[in-house]
Design a protein around this motif. Structure first.
Motif, short mmCIF file in Angstrom:
data_model
loop_
_atom_site.label_atom_id
_atom_site.label_comp_id
_atom_site.label_asym_id
_atom_site.label_seq_id
_atom_site.Cartn_x
_atom_site.Cartn_y
_atom_site.Cartn_z
N GLN A 10 0.85 -1.18 0.00
CA GLN A 10 0.00 0.00 0.00
C GLN A 10 0.89 1.24 0.00
O GLN A 10 2.00 1.20 0.51
CB GLN A 10 -0.89 0.00 1.23
CG GLN A 10 -0.15 0.22 2.51
CD GLN A 10 -0.82 -0.48 3.68
OE1 GLN A 10 -0.15 -1.05 4.50
NE2 GLN A 10 -2.13 -0.47 3.75
N ARG B 142 -4.23 -4.44 -0.83
CA ARG B 142 -3.04 -3.64 -0.55
C ARG B 142 -2.69 -3.84 0.91
O ARG B 142 -3.55 -3.70 1.77
CB ARG B 142 -3.33 -2.16 -0.77
CG ARG B 142 -3.53 -1.77 -2.21
CD ARG B 142 -3.95 -0.31 -2.25
NE ARG B 142 -4.41 0.07 -3.57
CZ ARG B 142 -3.61 0.45 -4.55
NH1 ARG B 142 -2.30 0.47 -4.37
NH2 ARG B 142 -4.09 0.78 -5.72
N ALA B 143 -1.45 -4.17 1.20
CA ALA B 143 -1.06 -4.44 2.59
C ALA B 143 0.44 -4.29 2.74
O ALA B 143 1.17 -4.28 1.74
CB ALA B 143 -1.50 -5.85 2.96
N PRO B 144 0.92 -4.15 3.98
CA PRO B 144 2.38 -4.04 4.20
C PRO B 144 3.04 -5.42 4.09
O PRO B 144 3.32 -6.06 5.09
CB PRO B 144 2.48 -3.47 5.61
CG PRO B 144 1.22 -3.87 6.29
CD PRO B 144 0.16 -3.99 5.22
N ILE B 145 3.28 -5.87 2.89
CA ILE B 145 3.76 -7.24 2.66
C ILE B 145 5.25 -7.35 3.00
O ILE B 145 6.08 -6.65 2.44
CB ILE B 145 3.49 -7.65 1.20
CG1 ILE B 145 1.99 -7.56 0.91
CG2 ILE B 145 4.02 -9.05 0.91
CD1 ILE B 145 1.64 -7.53 -0.55
#
Lengths: 474, 190
Positions: free
Chosen positions: A357, A418-421
């Motif tokens: 994101q 969307r993510a903090p991968i």
């Protein structure tokens, strides 16, 4: 001496008073739906407590109920119209009801008594039957949607002018920040071919109105209207209307700097490996399937004339940092990580794509930059942040892959996230994670286990990548 | 000489007084702040309705059966006096799992060690099971984090970030997919 002693006692007392006066926390802005019983509208005791952010008390024997709102008590008695708010007593137009152990309070308590005696602003919308508390210092607004087959209008109406600013005007995650606004009731949306979803989230300085759009929607408009102040957002899927000039083109996440960018080396990252098996379900082990699919994607890309590199080509445990080093040192232009999904309930199924994101609300604008620390003309970007510099290209690549996977028979589109991968830490190129399906779903697991369908899935992923690369060259 | 010794005697007395006052104030402050002080054991007489323990309906988020998102569940719970204790209570309700057709996303056996609020940040400290008991895919991991963040956000509207801790420490990730080292902004976990 005496004076000093008096002073000490005074200080001690003062600190006590300060402790005792620790302010209570502000209550939530809430909206609750009323229920029609007979000819009148009522709110259940539970909803009333939620609406006012109150603590509730109920004594079954005496049939008395109390709502404690930030220290002020509203005292009610079942079957009686008399209500006490703090020290004052009021008579409601009809009694409080008691039905199967649930107390129902006439809405007049909230629309008349509470605003008059407690200074809270509560609005009542008879159409939607919603009561809402307006947060102090905010402007209440309602959102409605009007749809025809070619155009949809999302209208934000408020008693006072609301300042707004677009946050994202692309087809993916269109959103607008409404400053100092509080939205009443949850927006209701009828099924239509243009606006597929409406949601509201809190954002710094106000609320963010997010409009999910169908894939073909290509134009938008934004304007203010008078009467009651309104902000009207228009959306269309008609190229004709777009050409006529009433609508602006939506920035779809096709690469904006399409010219010049030539992606040559694609890094394919098979998830897990070695002792890290990933998900194990229905006789399948994720690390093996990830590797099988990754190899097939590599073959398909090579056949299409692109150079493809694997971060692991055997069953070996590989750390996040090792993967990033391999990807960067191979001169990778794109990074696609292959995984399988898993969930406690076997109903969950389908493929999904994930990207990082952007940071905060303004983050969507920074393309190819990252948060650099300027130092003697060199931008130093922390290792963990480099992947964030490519969020827009990543989202675009993810769209192409997702669209392409939609053609695989038996595989359902489970979404875009969307993510903090963690897995993209240190990878300095556009990154997409593909969950090829749920191993915990028997149907998906059968597909993922079978060599022929593995190749079909891999082929679709490769085709999406190739399409993205070709579109970027144009 | 007499005068001198009497003035130093007063000085010592004054210092002693100050110390006694400081200790008293600290004790009073601590007893007001500390929420976990045991209730007095004296039997409570029949009280009017106003002073009974209040209850509040809190909102918890669990996983949807098809993994498509979170499902809202309302639950009734007694209201403790301070917000941190309420936060811990709400998180314990979440960890205790759902009843019915929704999916528990916190690993079974996960305990809430403590929870506290500092400004607009909430800190929730879980037992080691939160990480060691997790073995799912990215959808499960995402919904696990989102269920914690959204449950906090829904019940505490002034909170803008949630820090997840395991055994008192920050962790990189729970299952290897999502980074949770930093406090998580509530708007980003839908």
């Amino acid at each position: 001496m005496k004076r000093i002693l008096v002073f000490i006692v005074f200080v001690a007392l003062a600190s006590l008073v300060v402790c005792a006066c620790a302010a209570p926390r502000a209550a939530a802005a809430e909206a609750r739906k009323a229920k029609k019983i007979g000819e009148r509208y009522y709110l259940s005791m539970n909803d009333a407590a939620l609406l006012l952010g109150a603590t509730k008390y109920w004594n079954e024997e005496t049939r008395k109920a109390v709502l404690n709102v930030e220290g002020t008590r509203i005292r009610l008695t079942a079957l009686s119209p008399i209500v006490a708010v703090g020290e004052k007593t009021f008579v409601l137009p009809c009694p409080v009801l008691l039905s199967r152990g649930v107390i129902f309070i006439p809405v007049e308590l909230f629309t008349q008594t509470v605003p008059a005696s407690m200074g809270k602003t509560i609005t009542w919308n008879q159409g939607s039957q919603y009561l809402s508390v307006v947060k102090e210092g905010t402007v209440p607004a309602t959102v409605s949607v009007e749809v025809s087959d070619r155009v949809a209008y999302v209208t934000v109406e408020s008693p006072e002018r609301i300042e707004y600013s677009p946050v994202n005007v692309s087809n993916d995650g269109f959103s607008v920040l409404l400053e100092r606004a509080s939205l009443l009731a949850k927006p209701v949306l009828q099924e239509n071919p243009i606006v597929t979803g409406l949601s509201v989230g809190r954002a710094p300085g106000g609320v963010e109105l997010r409009v999910a759009l169908a894939r073909g929607v290509s134009g938008y408009s934004m304007e203010r209207k008078g009467g009651p102040p309104r902000i009207v957002l228009g959306f269309t899927s008609s190229e004709e209307l777009l050409r006529a000039g009433d609508f602006l083109p939506l920035g779809t996440e096709m690469p904006r700097v399409a010219s010049g960018r030539d992606y040559k080396v694609v890094v394919i990252d098979a998830g897990h490996g070695g002792a890290d098996e990933g998900i194990r379900a229905g006789g399948s082990v994720e690390k093996q399937i990830d590797l099988d699919v990754a190899r097939d994607v590599k073959d398909a890309l090579s056949a299409a004339g692109l150079s493809a590199v694997l971060t692991r080509s055997e069953d070996a445990q590989t750390s996040v940092d090792e993967r990033a080093v391999r990807a960067n040192s191979a001169g990778g232009d794109l990074f696609v990580s292959i995984h399988c999904d898993g969930y406690p309930d076997s109903q969950a199924r389908g493929y999904s794509v994930e990207v990082l994101q952007p940071d905060g609300l303004a983050g969507g604008a920074q393309q190819g930059e990252g948060q650099g620390v300027a130092s003697a003309g060199v931008d130093l970007v922390p290792w963990s942040e480099v992947a964030k510099g490519h969020v827009n290209e990543s989202a675009s690549l993810a769209r192409y892959i997702s669209r392409s996977l939609g053609a695989v028979e038996g595989l359902r589109d489970a979404g875009f996230r969307r993510a903090p991968i963690v897995l993209f830490r240190g990878v300095d190129m556009p990154c997409v994670l593909v969950n090829c399906g749920f191993l915990t779903n028997p149907g998906d697991e059968a597909l993922l286990r079978d060599g022929a369908s593995q190749r079909r899935i891999a082929g679709a992923i490769a085709a999406g990548i190739v399409e993205f690369v070709n579109a970027s060259r144009r | 000489m007499d005068r001198k010794s009497s003035s130093s005697f007063y000085r010592i007395l004054l210092i002693l007084l100050l110390i006694v006052c400081a200790v008293l104030v600290t004790v009073i402050v601590m007893s007001r702040r500390g929420a976990q002080l045991p209730e007095p054991v004296t039997p409570t007489p029949e009280r009017p309705v106003e002073t009974e323990t209040g209850t509040k309906t809190v909102t918890l988020y669990f996983g949807a059966p098809d993994g498509s998102g979170l499902v809202e569940v309302n639950r009734e719970m007694p209201v403790p006096s301070d917000p941190s204790a309420l936060l811990a209570g709400v998180m314990r309700e979440l960890a205790s799992g759902p009843s019915g057709k929704v999916v528990a996303v916190l690993p079974s056996g996960t305990q809430v060690r403590s929870a506290y609020i500092s400004g607009s940040d909430a800190y929730v400290d879980f037992s080691s099971e939160l990480k060691s008991g997790f073995s799912g895919g990215s959808t499960e991991e995402y919904l696990l984090i989102a269920s914690i963040v959204r449950t906090v956000a829904e019940n505490f509207p002034d909170i803008s970030r949630v820090q997840i801790l395991v055994e008192g420490k920050t962790v990189d990730s729970l299952g290897g997919h999502y980074e949770i080292t930093e406090p998580l902004p509530v708007g980003e976990w839908e």
